[in-house]
Structure formats: C-alpha cells, structure tokens
Design an enzyme around this catalytic site. Structure first.
Site, PDB file in Angstrom:
ATOM      1  N   LYS A 145      -4.236  42.251  15.528  1.00  0.00           N
ATOM      2  CA  LYS A 145      -5.817  42.268  16.661  1.00  0.00           C
ATOM      3  C   LYS A 145      -5.188  42.165  17.604  1.00  0.00           C
ATOM      4  CE  LYS A 145      -8.829  41.323  11.864  1.00  0.00           C
ATOM      5  NZ  LYS A 145      -9.395  40.631  11.894  1.00  0.00           N
ATOM      6  N   LYS A 229      -0.449  34.331   5.933  1.00  0.00           N
ATOM      7  CA  LYS A 229      -1.558  35.609   6.967  1.00  0.00           C
ATOM      8  C   LYS A 229      -0.798  37.249   6.459  1.00  0.00           C
ATOM      9  CE  LYS A 229      -3.714  36.747  11.115  1.00  0.00           C
ATOM     10  NZ  LYS A 229      -4.195  36.587  12.427  1.00  0.00           N
ATOM     11  N   ARG A 243      -8.554  41.280   4.028  1.00  0.00           N
ATOM     12  CA  ARG A 243      -8.573  40.283   5.464  1.00  0.00           C
ATOM     13  C   ARG A 243      -9.689  39.553   5.702  1.00  0.00           C
ATOM     14  NH1 ARG A 243      -4.664  42.479  10.822  1.00  0.00           N
ATOM     15  NH2 ARG A 243      -5.138  39.971  11.857  1.00  0.00           N
ATOM     16  N   ASN A 247     -11.358  34.451   7.860  1.00  0.00           N
ATOM     17  CA  ASN A 247     -12.464  34.499   8.330  1.00  0.00           C
ATOM     18  C   ASN A 247     -13.548  33.527   7.622  1.00  0.00           C
ATOM     19  OD1 ASN A 247     -12.737  36.165  10.895  1.00  0.00           O
ATOM     20  ND2 ASN A 247     -12.915  38.155   8.909  1.00  0.00           N
ATOM     21  N   HIS A 254     -18.694  31.014  14.562  1.00  0.00           N
ATOM     22  CA  HIS A 254     -19.392  31.641  15.732  1.00  0.00           C
ATOM     23  C   HIS A 254     -20.612  31.478  15.692  1.00  0.00           C
ATOM     24  CE1 HIS A 254     -15.911  34.926  14.914  1.00  0.00           C
ATOM     25  NE2 HIS A 254     -15.930  34.194  15.211  1.00  0.00           N
TER      26      HIS A 254
HETATM   27  P1  NAD Z   1      -6.100  29.603  25.350  1.00  0.00           P
HETATM   28  O1  NAD Z   1      -4.842  31.466  25.055  1.00  0.00           O
HETATM   29  O2  NAD Z   1      -7.226  29.578  26.333  1.00  0.00           O
HETATM   30  O3  NAD Z   1      -5.273  28.254  24.651  1.00  0.00           O
HETATM   31  C1  NAD Z   1      -5.251  26.956  25.657  1.00  0.00           C
HETATM   32  C2  NAD Z   1      -5.359  26.192  26.465  1.00  0.00           C
HETATM   33  O4  NAD Z   1      -3.989  25.649  26.444  1.00  0.00           O
HETATM   34  C3  NAD Z   1      -5.035  26.681  27.998  1.00  0.00           C
HETATM   35  O5  NAD Z   1      -5.959  26.334  28.542  1.00  0.00           O
HETATM   36  C4  NAD Z   1      -3.686  27.139  27.839  1.00  0.00           C
HETATM   37  O6  NAD Z   1      -3.675  27.728  29.313  1.00  0.00           O
HETATM   38  C5  NAD Z   1      -3.436  25.860  27.888  1.00  0.00           C
HETATM   39  N1  NAD Z   1      -2.013  25.977  26.584  1.00  0.00           N
HETATM   40  C6  NAD Z   1      -0.952  26.972  26.137  1.00  0.00           C
HETATM   41  N2  NAD Z   1      -0.147  26.823  25.611  1.00  0.00           N
HETATM   42  C7  NAD Z   1      -0.189  25.394  26.192  1.00  0.00           C
HETATM   43  C8  NAD Z   1       1.501  24.926  26.246  1.00  0.00           C
HETATM   44  N3  NAD Z   1       2.447  24.800  25.254  1.00  0.00           N
HETATM   45  N4  NAD Z   1       0.767  22.991  26.949  1.00  0.00           N
HETATM   46  C9  NAD Z   1       0.426  23.408  27.187  1.00  0.00           C
HETATM   47  N5  NAD Z   1      -1.181  24.080  27.224  1.00  0.00           N
HETATM   48  C10 NAD Z   1      -1.135  25.038  26.680  1.00  0.00           C
HETATM   49  O7  NAD Z   1      -6.678  29.359  23.788  1.00  0.00           O
HETATM   50  P2  NAD Z   1      -6.062  29.506  22.236  1.00  0.00           P
HETATM   51  O8  NAD Z   1      -7.172  28.316  20.962  1.00  0.00           O
HETATM   52  O9  NAD Z   1      -5.129  30.111  21.996  1.00  0.00           O
HETATM   53  O10 NAD Z   1      -6.639  30.788  21.649  1.00  0.00           O
HETATM   54  C11 NAD Z   1      -8.055  31.531  21.389  1.00  0.00           C
HETATM   55  C12 NAD Z   1      -8.033  32.982  21.729  1.00  0.00           C
HETATM   56  O11 NAD Z   1      -7.532  33.393  20.917  1.00  0.00           O
HETATM   57  C13 NAD Z   1      -9.509  33.294  21.815  1.00  0.00           C
HETATM   58  O12 NAD Z   1      -9.357  34.483  22.762  1.00  0.00           O
HETATM   59  C14 NAD Z   1      -9.845  34.487  20.658  1.00  0.00           C
HETATM   60  O13 NAD Z   1     -10.558  34.960  20.189  1.00  0.00           O
HETATM   61  C15 NAD Z   1      -8.671  34.508  20.340  1.00  0.00           C
HETATM   62  N6  NAD Z   1      -7.915  34.454  18.989  1.00  0.00           N
HETATM   63  C16 NAD Z   1      -7.344  35.884  18.146  1.00  0.00           C
HETATM   64  C17 NAD Z   1      -6.874  35.892  17.088  1.00  0.00           C
HETATM   65  C18 NAD Z   1      -6.723  37.090  16.881  1.00  0.00           C
HETATM   66  O14 NAD Z   1      -6.334  37.776  15.403  1.00  0.00           O
HETATM   67  N7  NAD Z   1      -6.349  38.057  17.030  1.00  0.00           N
HETATM   68  C19 NAD Z   1      -7.128  35.095  16.759  1.00  0.00           C
HETATM   69  C20 NAD Z   1      -7.927  33.739  16.355  1.00  0.00           C
HETATM   70  C21 NAD Z   1      -8.448  33.558  17.581  1.00  0.00           C
HETATM   71  N1  GLY Z   2      -8.042  35.636  12.772  1.00  0.00           N
HETATM   72  C1  GLY Z   2      -8.117  36.796  12.148  1.00  0.00           C
HETATM   73  C2  GLY Z   2      -7.651  38.096  11.383  1.00  0.00           C
HETATM   74  O1  GLY Z   2      -6.587  38.058  11.894  1.00  0.00           O
HETATM   75  O2  GLY Z   2      -7.504  38.204  10.787  1.00  0.00           O
END
Ligand code: NAD
Ligand code: GLY
Length: 367
Positions: A145, A229, A243, A247, A254
């Site tokens: 995704k 997953k 899938r 959620n 949300h």
């Molecule tokens: P993020 O990418 O914002 O990272 C969180 C923080 O951690 C940031 O400030 C980053 O700079 C910092 N960071 C990253 N790696 C680090 C490390 N090793 N050491 C220190 N700091 C570090 O947030 P996240 O929680 O990783 O991801 C959230 C995003 O993921 C949202 O946009 C959400 O919509 C998306 N998401 C997507 C899916 C998908 O299936 N594609 C699933 C869940 C969430």
């Molecule tokens: N995070 C939900 C999905 O990947 O489907």
C-alpha cells in the site's frame, strides 16, 4: 563485511510480484551485499528524512555505484502532492530509468511517499523498502500500500505497488524514541489479537523484552508479524476481503486521530492501541466475545505502557463527531458501517453491517 547471523527471511508470495523481507540486526552494515542481486549496474536513489539521514547516512555509501539522495523534513506533512512533485523532479534530474532502484529509507511516511513515486515514475520503477521504525517494519513496508494525503483525507491518493525487497534492520530501532516504539508495538499486538492466539500468548510473556529490543525477541516479533501480514496479503492483495482484518482497531482509532487533528498529540499506533481495546470492549458489549479476553488485553496494555481508552478522554467527548469520522471509513459499503470485531483473542472477523446505534451507545458509555 560482517554478515549478520540471526538473519530471517519472510517471503511474500504474490506470483511474479513476490519478494523477500529480510529481518535481523545490523543488516545496514552489509547493505550492498543484501541488495546486490537486485541492483545489477543500475543507479540508486535514496529517499529519506532528515532524522534518519542524520543518524545513518554513513550506511548509504557502501555501494559500488553512485548514490543520489533526496532528504526530506520528517513528518506526515511530507505525504503531499507538492513533495511528491519535488521527489519526481529529483528522479528526473538524476535521469533514473525504470531499471534503476529507488530506496525508501525511513518510517512509514517515507515508505508510503516513495512507494507511490515508484509506482508512477515512467509508469513504474523498482524500489526497495528499508523501514526504520517498528511500525514500518511490521506493517507499512509490507504489502504494497502506497499513498499520499489530500485535503479530503489521509491516504486517499495512492496505489498498490509492491517493492522488490524489504530490509528490516532491528538494530536501528535503538535510536527510535520510546513513544514511536510503543506505537509500533501496538501493530505487533494487532497480529496476535486478530488471528494468532499463540503469538498473543507469547507477547504476554515477552512483550517487555520486545520493547527493550532484546535481539531474539524483537527479531521474533518482527518476523512473526511480517509472516502474518504476508499470508493475509497473499490471500487478498487489494483488500477485497481478508486484508480488512489488518484494520482491527483502526476504525475507532482513526476517529480518535481525526479528533486529535492527526497531530503528534496522538500517534497512529497510539490511536490503534486504544482502538483495539474499543473493538474488544464493543465486541463484549455485543455479546460476541468474553469479558475475560478484554480484561487480558487491558492488563497487557498496562504492563507494556501502551495507550488505553482511559488515556483518550480529550478526543472522544463528541460522540457525533466520532460517528461522522467512522461513517467516512474506506471500508464502509452501501452506507453500512464496517467494523473489525472479535470473537476472542486471535479470532477477529469483518462485520459489514455494524449497528450504528450500538456503536453510539458504546461510545456514550465511555464518557
Ligand atoms: P514516521 O515515518 O513519521 O516516523 C516517525 C518518526 O520517527 C519520524 O520523526 C522519523 O524521522 C523518526 N525515525 C524514523 N526512524 C528512526 C530511527 N531509526 N531512529 C530515530 N528516529 C527515527 O512514522 P511511522 O510511524 O513510521 O509511519 C506512519 C505512516 O505510515 C503514516 O503516514 C501512515 O499512514 C503510514 N502507514 C502506512 C501503512 C501501509 O500499509 N502503507 C500502514 C500503516 C501506516
Ligand atoms: N495497514 C493495513 C494494510 O496494509 O492493509
């Protein structure tokens, strides 16, 4: 070269779009080796954020070929059209071809944005995910995704587009702030709750070791999460059925995130943590699940210091607003509310016609 022992490989079986997830400590030390067979002579363009680049930039220069880099500010705001355009401009400037490799090096924000850019650049170029948050290692880097946010909502413009490889170095989690680590742990817990009671039982015993990043425990937690997953994605890549189970806790979560204005006051994984507890409590209120299982979950959230319903009072006072957010959920069909509910720990299911009155009553009971 320090080939990592304890390297685990989880395959994601999607026919010609299949790929491996490599998990273990210190994978970044041998980045060029792990990526060698995917690279050939192609160029490499890395996308990362300032925080991750500041901590790990030295790991990016072990390749024989030149590496170009786009470094973005950290944060959710980067998942936008203007930043996507900037990234595409950088890729054109580097004259990347479809056979070169884009590398997403960061958390879920970098992974979602980079994956989407890969999906549309010259109708699709190859990309590798190197997730550096726990959330990204167990969830967002796996399954294809990709998305950016628009004024109409989060993740509403995107594509299903699989990477060529996912490389999860568990050692990089050592620099992750504790709050981010716990937010990621909520997604680990999700896999036990939705479909693997044995894994949940294991987390009850080992959850604190996972959170203190004991090497075997964190590798086991990431690998089991990815296996779960991968199995769900292999069955239903484009979320037409199973899938949606991924959620669990997300519809309630949300709604809380939206009420918090998607701000850093409530991280996504924190909202999911409280949201999963709400899904279990609501399932108990509906007579679907035993109260003991909801109590077990509450006890584990307390033990691991995760966010619980009781921590979210400031975002759930307005029941009408919460109901409106839930009504806009992407899973809903024909005006009916879809919720992921539970029969027990390890046995979640998709309810495509949840009673809005019952949900309203439950949310009121929390005030
Ligand atoms: P993020 O990418 O914002 O990272 C969180 C923080 O951690 C940031 O400030 C980053 O700079 C910092 N960071 C990253 N790696 C680090 C490390 N090793 N050491 C220190 N700091 C570090 O947030 P996240 O929680 O990783 O991801 C959230 C995003 O993921 C949202 O946009 C959400 O919509 C998306 N998401 C997507 C899916 C998908 O299936 N594609 C699933 C869940 C969430
Ligand atoms: N995070 C939900 C999905 O990947 O489907």
């Amino acid at each position: 070269m320090s080939q990592s022992i304890n390297l685990r490989t989880v395959p994601v079986e999607l026919g010609e779009r299949s790929y491996d997830i490599l998990i273990g400590p210190n994978l970044l030390d041998d980045l060029a080796v792990h990526m060698a067979k995917y690279l050939g002579r192609g160029r490499i363009h890395v996308v990362t954020d300032e925080t991750v680049f500041g901590l790990y930039k030295d790991r990016l220069y072990s390749f024989e070929q030149d590496v170009s880099v786009t470094v973005l500010p950290a944060g959710e705001a980067q998942k936008s059209f203007p930043v996507l355009q900037k990234l595409l401009d950088d890729m054109f400037e580097q004259k990347l071809t479809r056979n070169d490799m884009l590398v997403a090096f960061g958390g879920g924000v970098i992974g979602d944005l980079t994956g989407f850019a890969a999906s549309i650049y010259k109708r699709g170029c190859r990309f590798v995910q190197i997730p550096t948050t726990l959330l990204a290692q167990v969830d967002s880097s796996v399954g294809g995704k990709t998305a950016i946010n628009v004024a109409q909502g989060k993740n509403l413009v995107g594509a299903f587009y699989q990477p060529s490889l996912v490389l999860s170095d568990t050692q990089v989690l050592r620099t992750l702030p504790d709050r981010e680590l716990k937010a990621g742990y909520a997604e680990v817990l999700k896999y036990g709750l939705l479909g693997n009671r044995d894994f949940y039982n294991w987390l009850e015993v080992n959850g604190c070791k996972v959170l203190s990043l004991e090497s075997d425990a964190i590798s086991e937690a990431v690998a089991t999460s990815c296996m779960m997953k991968a199995a769900i994605v292999a069955e239903d890549e484009q979320e037409r059925g199973a899938r949606a189970l991924l959620n669990l806790g997300h519809t309630f979560g949300h709604a809380l995130e939206a009420e918090a204005g998607y701000s850093s006051d409530l991280l996504h994984g924190e909202a999911v943590s409280a949201g999963m507890q709400m899904a279990f409590e609501f399932s108990v209120a509906e007579g679907l699940c035993s109260g003991q299982d909801a109590q077990r979950l509450e006890a584990h959230l307390v033990e691991t210091g995760l966010i619980r319903i009781s921590d979210t009072a400031r975002w759930r006072g307005n029941v009408d607003a919460l109901m409106n957010h839930m009504a806009q959920d992407k899973k809903n069909e024909s005006g009916k509310l879809t919720l992921i509910l539970a029969r027990s720990i390890g046995d979640a299911f998709v309810e495509k016609d949840a009673s809005t009155q019952s949900v309203r009553n439950y949310l009121r009971s929390l005030i």
